[in-house]
Design a protein around this motif. Structure first.
Motif, short mmCIF file in Angstrom:
data_model
loop_
_atom_site.label_atom_id
_atom_site.label_comp_id
_atom_site.label_asym_id
_atom_site.label_seq_id
_atom_site.Cartn_x
_atom_site.Cartn_y
_atom_site.Cartn_z
N ALA A 96 0.84 -1.19 0.00
CA ALA A 96 0.00 0.00 0.00
C ALA A 96 0.88 1.24 0.00
N THR A 97 0.39 2.29 -0.63
CA THR A 97 1.07 3.57 -0.61
C THR A 97 0.07 4.65 -0.25
N ILE A 98 0.59 5.75 0.27
CA ILE A 98 -0.29 6.85 0.64
C ILE A 98 0.41 8.17 0.36
N ARG A 99 -0.35 9.10 -0.19
CA ARG A 99 0.17 10.43 -0.45
C ARG A 99 -0.12 11.33 0.73
N ASP A 100 0.48 12.47 0.72
CA ASP A 100 0.32 13.39 1.84
C ASP A 100 -1.13 13.84 1.99
N ASP A 101 -1.88 13.83 0.89
CA ASP A 101 -3.28 14.24 0.97
C ASP A 101 -4.19 13.10 1.39
N GLY A 102 -3.61 11.95 1.72
CA GLY A 102 -4.39 10.82 2.19
C GLY A 102 -4.81 9.84 1.11
N THR A 103 -4.53 10.15 -0.13
CA THR A 103 -4.88 9.24 -1.22
C THR A 103 -4.06 7.97 -1.10
N ALA A 104 -4.76 6.84 -1.03
CA ALA A 104 -4.09 5.56 -0.83
C ALA A 104 -4.33 4.61 -1.99
N THR A 105 -3.37 3.75 -2.22
CA THR A 105 -3.52 2.68 -3.21
C THR A 105 -3.12 1.37 -2.55
N TYR A 106 -3.74 0.29 -2.99
CA TYR A 106 -3.51 -1.02 -2.40
C TYR A 106 -3.27 -2.06 -3.49
N SER A 107 -2.51 -3.07 -3.14
CA SER A 107 -2.39 -4.20 -4.05
C SER A 107 -3.70 -4.97 -4.03
N ASP A 108 -3.98 -5.69 -5.08
CA ASP A 108 -5.24 -6.44 -5.17
C ASP A 108 -5.37 -7.45 -4.03
N SER A 109 -4.24 -7.99 -3.60
CA SER A 109 -4.28 -9.06 -2.61
C SER A 109 -4.66 -8.58 -1.21
N VAL A 110 -4.54 -7.27 -0.95
CA VAL A 110 -4.85 -6.76 0.38
C VAL A 110 -6.01 -5.78 0.37
N GLN A 111 -6.48 -5.43 -0.81
CA GLN A 111 -7.60 -4.49 -0.92
C GLN A 111 -8.75 -4.95 -0.04
N ASP A 112 -9.33 -4.03 0.67
CA ASP A 112 -10.49 -4.27 1.55
C ASP A 112 -10.13 -4.99 2.85
#
Length: 121
Positions: A48-64
């Motif tokens: 997972a990654t997160i930007r300073d504004d809180g926007t996050a991305t996740y790999s498919d395997s850990v999403q949710d």
């Protein structure tokens, strides 16, 4: 040299939860922060990654199941992990100093030494 330190790893059973933390010295919380993991015999992968504004991305395997968050005032990055399975067993690393490209955080520069997560069936 930014030194990051992870904590919160441990051993849990399938379905359990853990919360990882990552701290560093003043200034270590850069625009892009991330969590990565490397299982035995496998390549390191982004979780997972997160930007300073809180926007996050996740790999498919850990999403949710996983949630990344950050507290800039405390210079701390978090990873909340729920519904863990044995496939989540790995050494987890936090990273900072990533650059934004195409809306995604990548090319992280600073890394911690990792914290071990073991999930038993």
């Amino acid at each position: 040299q930014v030194r990051l330190m992870e904590s919160g790893g441990g051993s849990v059973q399938t379905g359990g939860s853990l919360r990882l933390s990552c701290t560093g010295p003043y200034g270590s919380m850069t625009y892009c922060m991330g969590w990565f993991r490397q299982a035995s015999g496998k390549e390191r992968e982004a979780v997972a990654t997160i930007r300073d504004d809180g926007t996050a991305t996740y790999s498919d395997s850990v999403q949710d199941r996983f949630t990344i968050s950050r507290d800039n005032a405390k210079e701390t990055l978090y990873l909340r992990m729920n519904s863990l399975t044995p496939e989540d067993s790995a050494t987890y690393y936090c990273a900072s100093g990533g650059s934004l490209r195409g809306g995604l955080c990548e090319n992280f520069v600073y890394w911690g030494h990792g914290t071990q997560v073991s999930v038993s069936s």
